[in-house]
Design an enzyme around this catalytic site. Structure first.
Site, PDB file in Angstrom:
ATOM      1  N   CYS A  32       0.831  -1.204   0.000  1.00  0.00           N
ATOM      2  CA  CYS A  32       0.000   0.000   0.000  1.00  0.00           C
ATOM      3  C   CYS A  32       0.872   1.264   0.000  1.00  0.00           C
ATOM      4  O   CYS A  32       1.488   1.557  -1.010  1.00  0.00           O
ATOM      5  CB  CYS A  32      -1.010  -0.048   1.141  1.00  0.00           C
ATOM      6  SG  CYS A  32      -2.515   0.828   0.697  1.00  0.00           S
ATOM      7  N   HIS A  64      -3.779  -5.114   0.235  1.00  0.00           N
ATOM      8  CA  HIS A  64      -3.225  -5.657   1.483  1.00  0.00           C
ATOM      9  C   HIS A  64      -3.245  -7.186   1.486  1.00  0.00           C
ATOM     10  O   HIS A  64      -4.207  -7.790   1.985  1.00  0.00           O
ATOM     11  CB  HIS A  64      -4.019  -5.135   2.685  1.00  0.00           C
ATOM     12  CG  HIS A  64      -3.810  -3.694   2.947  1.00  0.00           C
ATOM     13  ND1 HIS A  64      -2.837  -3.222   3.806  1.00  0.00           N
ATOM     14  CD2 HIS A  64      -4.422  -2.598   2.450  1.00  0.00           C
ATOM     15  CE1 HIS A  64      -2.878  -1.909   3.835  1.00  0.00           C
ATOM     16  NE2 HIS A  64      -3.836  -1.504   3.015  1.00  0.00           N
ATOM     17  N   GLU A 113      -1.671  -9.196   3.286  1.00  0.00           N
ATOM     18  CA  GLU A 113      -1.587  -9.747   4.642  1.00  0.00           C
ATOM     19  C   GLU A 113      -2.952 -10.080   5.229  1.00  0.00           C
ATOM     20  O   GLU A 113      -3.054 -10.881   6.154  1.00  0.00           O
ATOM     21  CB  GLU A 113      -0.808  -8.789   5.563  1.00  0.00           C
ATOM     22  CG  GLU A 113      -1.534  -7.515   5.993  1.00  0.00           C
ATOM     23  CD  GLU A 113      -1.457  -6.359   4.984  1.00  0.00           C
ATOM     24  OE1 GLU A 113      -1.170  -6.618   3.799  1.00  0.00           O
ATOM     25  OE2 GLU A 113      -1.699  -5.208   5.394  1.00  0.00           O
TER      26      GLU A 113
HETATM   27  N1  GLN Z   1      -2.093   6.655   2.622  1.00  0.00           N
HETATM   28  C1  GLN Z   1      -2.199   5.897   1.408  1.00  0.00           C
HETATM   29  C2  GLN Z   1      -3.555   6.073   0.742  1.00  0.00           C
HETATM   30  O1  GLN Z   1      -4.484   6.489   1.362  1.00  0.00           O
HETATM   31  C3  GLN Z   1      -1.897   4.416   1.663  1.00  0.00           C
HETATM   32  C4  GLN Z   1      -2.853   3.758   2.565  1.00  0.00           C
HETATM   33  C5  GLN Z   1      -2.335   2.465   3.151  1.00  0.00           C
HETATM   34  O2  GLN Z   1      -1.133   2.218   3.189  1.00  0.00           O
HETATM   35  N2  GLN Z   1      -3.225   1.639   3.674  1.00  0.00           N
HETATM   36  O3  GLN Z   1      -3.689   5.793  -0.425  1.00  0.00           O
END
Ligand code: GLN
Length: 539
Positions: free
Chosen positions: A384, A510, A512
């Site tokens: 992410c 994600h 995970e």
């Molecule tokens: N802050 C970033 C976004 O909003 C990544 C979010 C995250 O790592 N879950 O796109």
């Protein structure tokens, strides 16, 4: 009358006793006896969901396939049971009140005074029973967050009391998790806090059927007898829960203590087959006695609190077992990384994962880490925000776009390589406004991802606002960073890789959140393998 039976798990004496692990362990045992089981968590705080809470406050925010931002205990449920949870599995006081207030505004209470009892408790009961309406589950385990005696838990305990009368004694089993502290000076285990917390429950009209006692020392027969006598439970319903080496031992410890048998007897359900736990035991054996060992750096800004990266850490346990390898995780505070110390901090690592996150703090350190890993051919896995930072690093240092940034960090950057989707630009509310939940992704032939997954269509969970900016795709690709996974409907880029690098994979989603004991996540498995290979090759 619902065909499901209900188990409620309450906690006493102190928080952090591990109600989530006990609930997941009991669920695992019942599942392994052939029952269909699900777990839900009721949290007494007023946030509508944990999505707006800082990870320092509440640990990681776990996201379900249907896009609910939930408590991290749901992660344990999925990892233990290998089955997906949903929005219905996590309810907070905020959500309950929101529903009741919305009903009131619509005039649904026909002019009545709206009160905690019966309106709030009715809504709690409705949600406690909701999953039984699917007809899918023999047993529904409900974990009540908080500690008995807290003001905010009262309506939940009251709802359980009412349900026991409405559904009948055999439909419900109440398990109270408590602490038996050891007083070093007296060399004694003490039962008094447990007696008091059971008394608190009794005063609210609820008699627990089973006591699960967290302890650092074994409970002998005398102690069990004493607890049973003072707390009104059978002696075989006093269950010892001794500190375990790994959370994955807990189902086996609970089996030894017969938590499953006592629960089934209480619910008047047959034992069915003996628990089928061979694969689970084999997994634990591989966790405890691996033949290889590596160290992976975890670069993030919430590293002081391990719960902030719970699912990532557990994914490494699953992937390590799959590779017969112990994965040591060394957390590295991204704020402290500088061009001067990055070699010293990362040089010893066999690979590095750059973690998800929000906001500016620590991002330059993440970029510094990625620069080192990319230019030194060290295995890199970005999740992410970690993936977004890999894109920024590449833009700045390879494409020479020195101002490249995400518009999350700098709204007026001249090179917004990470940017908001058009539809998101109007949104001002924070809660529940991200790209959340499961989306499809198609993988490119020959990529590391397609090799890891062994198929070209995948489905992964998201939680973010910002996206890879496709306007830069051709430039990136020419320079060696390829978009290897895309959403087939929106064309959003979900994965970037550097094919020339030994293992450089960044994912917008994600992974995970989908790793379980039975199904370790393929990208974690392959990343660990790449780190093992690098470790063997390293000078
Ligand atoms: N802050 C970033 C976004 O909003 C990544 C979010 C995250 O790592 N879950 O796109």
């Amino acid at each position: 009358m619902p065909k499901s039976k209900f188990v409620f798990v309450t906690g006493g004496v102190t928080s952090s006793l591990g109600k989530g692990i006990i609930s997941a362990s009991l669920a695992k045992l019942l599942q392994s006896r052939g029952y269909t089981v699900t777990i839900q968590k009721f949290d007494p705080y007023i946030n509508v969901d944990p999505g707006t809470m800082n990870p320092y406050e509440h640990g990681e925010c776990y996201v379900t396939n249907d896009g609910a931002e939930t408590d991290l205990d749901l992660g344990h449920y999925e990892r233990f049971l290998n089955s997906a949870t949903s929005q219905a599995n996590n309810v907070t006081t905020g959500r309950i009140y929101k529903t009741v207030i919305e009903n009131e505004r619509r005039g649904e209470y026909l002019g009545k005074t709206v009160q905690v009892i019966p309106h709030i408790t009715n809504e709690i009961k409705r949600r406690m029973m909701m999953l039984s309406e699917t007809g899918q589950y023999d047993v529904i385990i409900t974990e009540l967050g908080g500690t008995v005696g807290d003001i905010e838990s009262l309506p939940y305990i009251e709802a359980v009391r009412q349900l026991r009368w409405e559904l009948g004694q055999d439909a419900i089993c109440i398990i109270h998790l408590t602490l038996i502290p050891y007083l070093k000076a007296a060399k004694e285990l003490k039962t008094k806090p447990t007696q008091h917390s059971v008394k608190d429950l009794q005063e609210l009209g609820v008699q627990p059927d089973i006591l699960v006692c967290r302890t650092e020392h074994k409970l002998n027969a005398d102690i069990r007898k004493k607890i049973a006598l003072f707390c009104n439970v059978n002696q075989n319903a006093v269950i010892e829960s001794i500190d375990a080496d790994t959370i994955y031992d807990v189902p086996l410890l609970m089996l030894k203590e017969k938590l499953d048998k006592v629960t089934l007897a209480r619910l008047k359900l047959p034992l069915r087959n003996e628990p089928e736990l061979e694969a689970w035991k084999d997994f634990i054996l591989r966790v405890k006695h691996p033949n290889n060992e590596i160290t992976i750096g975890l670069v993030g800004k919430y590293v002081e609190l391990q719960d902030a990266y719970k699912s990532i850490i557990e994914s490494f346990v699953h992937a390590g077992a799959e590779n017969d390898c112990k994965v040591n995780i060394k957390t590295i505070q991204s704020e402290l990384l500088t061009p001067e110390n990055v070699k010293e901090k990362l040089g010893e690592m066999d690979g590095v994962l750059v973690a998800p996150g929000f906001g500016n703090r620590g991002i330059e350190g993440k970029i510094e880490a990625i620069h080192y890993l990319r230019t030194h051919n060290v295995p890199f896995f970005g999740i992410c925000l970690g993936m977004q930072m890999a894109v920024i690093e590449f833009a700045r240092n390879v494409l020479n776009l020195k101002n490249a940034n995400s518009t999350e960090m700098n709204t007026s950057t001249t090179d917004p390589v990470i940017d908001l989707m058009e539809g998101q630009k109007e949104v001002s509310q924070k809660g529940g406004t991200m790209r959340l939940g499961a989306y499809q992704c198609e993988l490119k032939k020959g990529s590391k991802s397609i090799i890891a997954y062994g198929k070209n269509k995948i489905n992964e969970r998201h939680r973010h606002r910002y996206e890879y900016n496709n306007a830069y795709e051709t430039a990136f690709e020419k320079a060696g960073m390829v978009a290897t996974g895309k959403n087939p409907e929106t064309n959003l880029v979900e994965i970037v890789e550097i094919p020339k690098h030994r293992w450089f994979v960044g994912v917008q989603y994600h992974p995970e959140l989908k790793s379980t004991v039975e199904n370790p996540h393929p990208l974690f498995v392959k990343f660990v393998k790449a780190c093992m290979d690098y470790s063997a090759d390293k000078p």
